[in-house]
Design an enzyme around this catalytic site. Structure first.
Site, PDB file in Angstrom:
ATOM      1  N   ARG A  37     -23.095  45.444  32.374  1.00  0.00           N
ATOM      2  CA  ARG A  37     -22.956  46.882  32.649  1.00  0.00           C
ATOM      3  C   ARG A  37     -24.266  47.500  33.103  1.00  0.00           C
ATOM      4  NH1 ARG A  37     -18.543  47.794  27.962  1.00  0.00           N
ATOM      5  NH2 ARG A  37     -16.749  47.664  29.332  1.00  0.00           N
ATOM      6  N   LYS A 197      -0.738  41.340  24.201  1.00  0.00           N
ATOM      7  CA  LYS A 197       0.424  42.220  24.069  1.00  0.00           C
ATOM      8  C   LYS A 197       1.087  42.598  25.394  1.00  0.00           C
ATOM      9  CE  LYS A 197      -1.235  45.498  21.314  1.00  0.00           C
ATOM     10  NZ  LYS A 197      -1.384  46.573  20.466  1.00  0.00           N
ATOM     11  N   GLY A 351     -11.335  42.914  30.529  1.00  0.00           N
ATOM     12  CA  GLY A 351     -12.608  42.581  29.908  1.00  0.00           C
ATOM     13  C   GLY A 351     -12.652  41.142  29.421  1.00  0.00           C
ATOM     14  N   GLY A 374      -9.871  49.159  30.677  1.00  0.00           N
ATOM     15  CA  GLY A 374      -8.875  50.226  30.518  1.00  0.00           C
ATOM     16  C   GLY A 374      -8.716  51.050  31.779  1.00  0.00           C
TER      17      GLY A 374
HETATM   18  P1  ADP Z   1      -8.080  41.505  29.019  1.00  0.00           P
HETATM   19  O1  ADP Z   1      -9.234  42.102  28.250  1.00  0.00           O
HETATM   20  O2  ADP Z   1      -8.519  40.455  29.980  1.00  0.00           O
HETATM   21  O3  ADP Z   1      -7.211  42.553  29.647  1.00  0.00           O
HETATM   22  P2  ADP Z   1      -6.430  41.414  26.662  1.00  0.00           P
HETATM   23  O4  ADP Z   1      -7.418  42.245  25.906  1.00  0.00           O
HETATM   24  O5  ADP Z   1      -5.153  42.038  27.039  1.00  0.00           O
HETATM   25  O6  ADP Z   1      -7.144  40.769  27.936  1.00  0.00           O
HETATM   26  O7  ADP Z   1      -6.059  40.133  25.810  1.00  0.00           O
HETATM   27  C1  ADP Z   1      -7.036  39.259  25.330  1.00  0.00           C
HETATM   28  C2  ADP Z   1      -6.650  38.676  24.007  1.00  0.00           C
HETATM   29  O8  ADP Z   1      -5.369  38.067  24.059  1.00  0.00           O
HETATM   30  C3  ADP Z   1      -7.619  37.604  23.581  1.00  0.00           C
HETATM   31  O9  ADP Z   1      -8.293  38.024  22.418  1.00  0.00           O
HETATM   32  C4  ADP Z   1      -6.720  36.399  23.302  1.00  0.00           C
HETATM   33  O10 ADP Z   1      -7.115  35.681  22.137  1.00  0.00           O
HETATM   34  C5  ADP Z   1      -5.381  37.025  23.118  1.00  0.00           C
HETATM   35  N1  ADP Z   1      -4.299  36.048  23.330  1.00  0.00           N
HETATM   36  C6  ADP Z   1      -4.016  35.360  24.465  1.00  0.00           C
HETATM   37  N2  ADP Z   1      -3.020  34.500  24.259  1.00  0.00           N
HETATM   38  C7  ADP Z   1      -2.646  34.629  22.966  1.00  0.00           C
HETATM   39  C8  ADP Z   1      -1.674  33.982  22.142  1.00  0.00           C
HETATM   40  N3  ADP Z   1      -0.885  33.031  22.622  1.00  0.00           N
HETATM   41  N4  ADP Z   1      -1.570  34.376  20.851  1.00  0.00           N
HETATM   42  C9  ADP Z   1      -2.393  35.327  20.367  1.00  0.00           C
HETATM   43  N5  ADP Z   1      -3.336  35.964  21.092  1.00  0.00           N
HETATM   44  C10 ADP Z   1      -3.464  35.619  22.366  1.00  0.00           C
HETATM   45 MG    MG Z   2      -9.373  42.939  26.242  1.00  0.00          MG
END
Ligand code: ADP
Ligand code: MG
Length: 394
Positions: A37, A197, A351, A374
């Site tokens: 950043r 999620k 992120g 976000g």
């Molecule tokens: P980003 O920051 O790239 O948008 P998210 O914050 O939505 O990604 O999701 C990241 C999280 O999702 C990570 O901490 C990862 O451990 C979790 N995750 C991915 N696959 C699974 C899974 N099968 N079960 C539980 N958590 C998961």
């Molecule tokens: Mg994330």
């Protein structure tokens, strides 16, 4: 972009309030563990320094919840910029006596970094008096904090009421890349969605459905889809209240002729730990006491194949619990595949996905790594970002 940028106004010898996203991660010794950043903020800072502006730099760091808390001080960021030879002073408050005195003493080309904006709850409340106090530091306002642009806070939106308001280079680039992706993408366009999620990403998937040719769904969110299709998913993460929505997305995709690609196999464990013995299942037939941790090998190949001819890719969310090395293989396979694509605009939106790409050393192989998780999600959903809306039109 139809908003003015720092190049559209005269900043020479002016007092500039520059809002950046300097929300860097710190370890227990207040050492910066990732300077992405800070690096992202430098082009605009450098330009303002070259122009001989007097720069009042501000940012938030962490969530101090409206109270002064030394744990969330921006001092380590000031020290880092000093180390990089910037002519910088640090104020021990935000709109207090120290900040005012140091702002008044600023010379052309010098930088004053204010203390953490979120030491005042008025910041997140978008309090007009607080915004006015920030505006009093300067003649013009430059917003370069893309990572905070989805928030209507005093320093991202409110302050623009009182000063000429333009974007910095980072904000401009983010809007350019993400805007082009939404409005004028090269096809085939593949979106890769993952993460824990579904609920976080439903609006994004819905909007991408109008643009993408293929949507790949992996990570934790895939199990809600697997269950929606009648699968047995064991103890895998699932949002039961989103099953209907998952089916709706699948239906929409058929109607709009968008391919949805779901995992066929899953690496699963009994315990949520790196060392828990792993077993591979069909994603729709996971044993009751197992929980899916990563996409399986067959799925990795299928996903990689679907990416081969892509000309635009947006990736948001890891394919598994990549924080555990044993379950990072799916995420790494995607990162490697994207890094090897020729002539494809690869955009990393989240992120955690960005962290995975950098950990692998593929950072400079991607077309664009967004600095705002976000904010980029909300932008891709098609929402107007308050921090952008507040800027002056061209
Ligand atoms: P980003 O920051 O790239 O948008 P998210 O914050 O939505 O990604 O999701 C990241 C999280 O999702 C990570 O901490 C990862 O451990 C979790 N995750 C991915 N696959 C699974 C899974 N099968 N079960 C539980 N958590 C998961
Ligand atoms: Mg994330």
């Amino acid at each position: 972009m139809n908003k003015k940028t720092v190049k559209d106004i005269n900043v020479a010898n002016k007092r500039v309030l520059l809002r950046c996203d300097l929300n860097v991660p710190l370890d227990e010794n207040f050492k910066i563990t990732d300077d992405t950043r800070i690096n992202g903020a430098l082009p605009t800072i450098d330009y303002l320094v070259e122009q001989g502006a007097k720069i009042v730099l501000c940012s938030h760091l962490g969530r101090p919840k409206g109270e002064v808390n030394p744990k969330f001080s921006l001092k380590p960021v000031a020290d880092e910029l000093k180390k990089r030879s910037y002519n910088i002073v640090f104020a021990s408050d935000v709109i207090g006596e120290d900040a005012k005195a140091k702002a008044a003493a600023l010379q052309n080309g010098e930088i004053l970094l204010l203390e953490n904006l979120r030491f005042h709850k008025e910041e997140t409340d978008n309090d007009p008096e607080f915004a006015k106090a920030l505006a009093e530091f300067a003649d013009v306002y430059v917003n370069d904090a893309f990572g905070a642009a989805h928030r209507a806070h005093a320093s991202t939106a409110g302050v623009a009421q009182y000063l000429p308001a333009v974007s910095g280079f980072l904000l401009q680039k983010e809007l350019q890349v993400l805007g082009d992706m939404l409005e004028n993408p090269k096809h085939p366009f593949v979106a890769i969605m993952g993460g824990a999620k579904v609920s976080d990403k439903i609006p994004v998937i819905k909007n991408l459905m109008n643009i993408a040719d293929t949507i790949i769904i992996g990570g934790g969110m895939a199990y809600t889809f697997a269950k929606a299709l009648g699968g047995k998913i064991g103890k895998s993460i699932c949002e039961d209240d989103k099953i209907a929505l998952a089916l709706e997305i699948i239906g929409d995709a058929m109607e709009k002729n968008v391919r949805i690609v779901l995992p066929v196999d899953t690496v699963a464990t009994k315990e949520f730990s790196n060392d828990s013995p792993a077993k591979v299942f069909s994603t729709r037939a996971i044993d009751d006491d197992y929980s899916g941790m990563d996409i399986g090998e067959k799925t990795r190949e299928i996903f990689a194949n679907d990416l081969r001819d892509a000309k635009t890719v947006i990736w948001n969310g890891p394919m598994g619990v990549f924080e555990f090395d044993n379950f990072a293989k799916g995420t790494f396979k995607i990162a490697k595949t994207l890094a090897e694509l020729d002539d494809c605009m690869t955009i990393i939106g989240g992120g955690d996905s960005a962290a995975a790409v950098k950990k692998l050393g593929y950072g400079d192989k991607m077309g664009h790594i967004s600095t705002g998780g976000g904010a980029s999600l909300e932008f891709i959903e098609g929402k107007e970002l308050p921090g952008v809306a507040a800027l002056n039109d061209k």
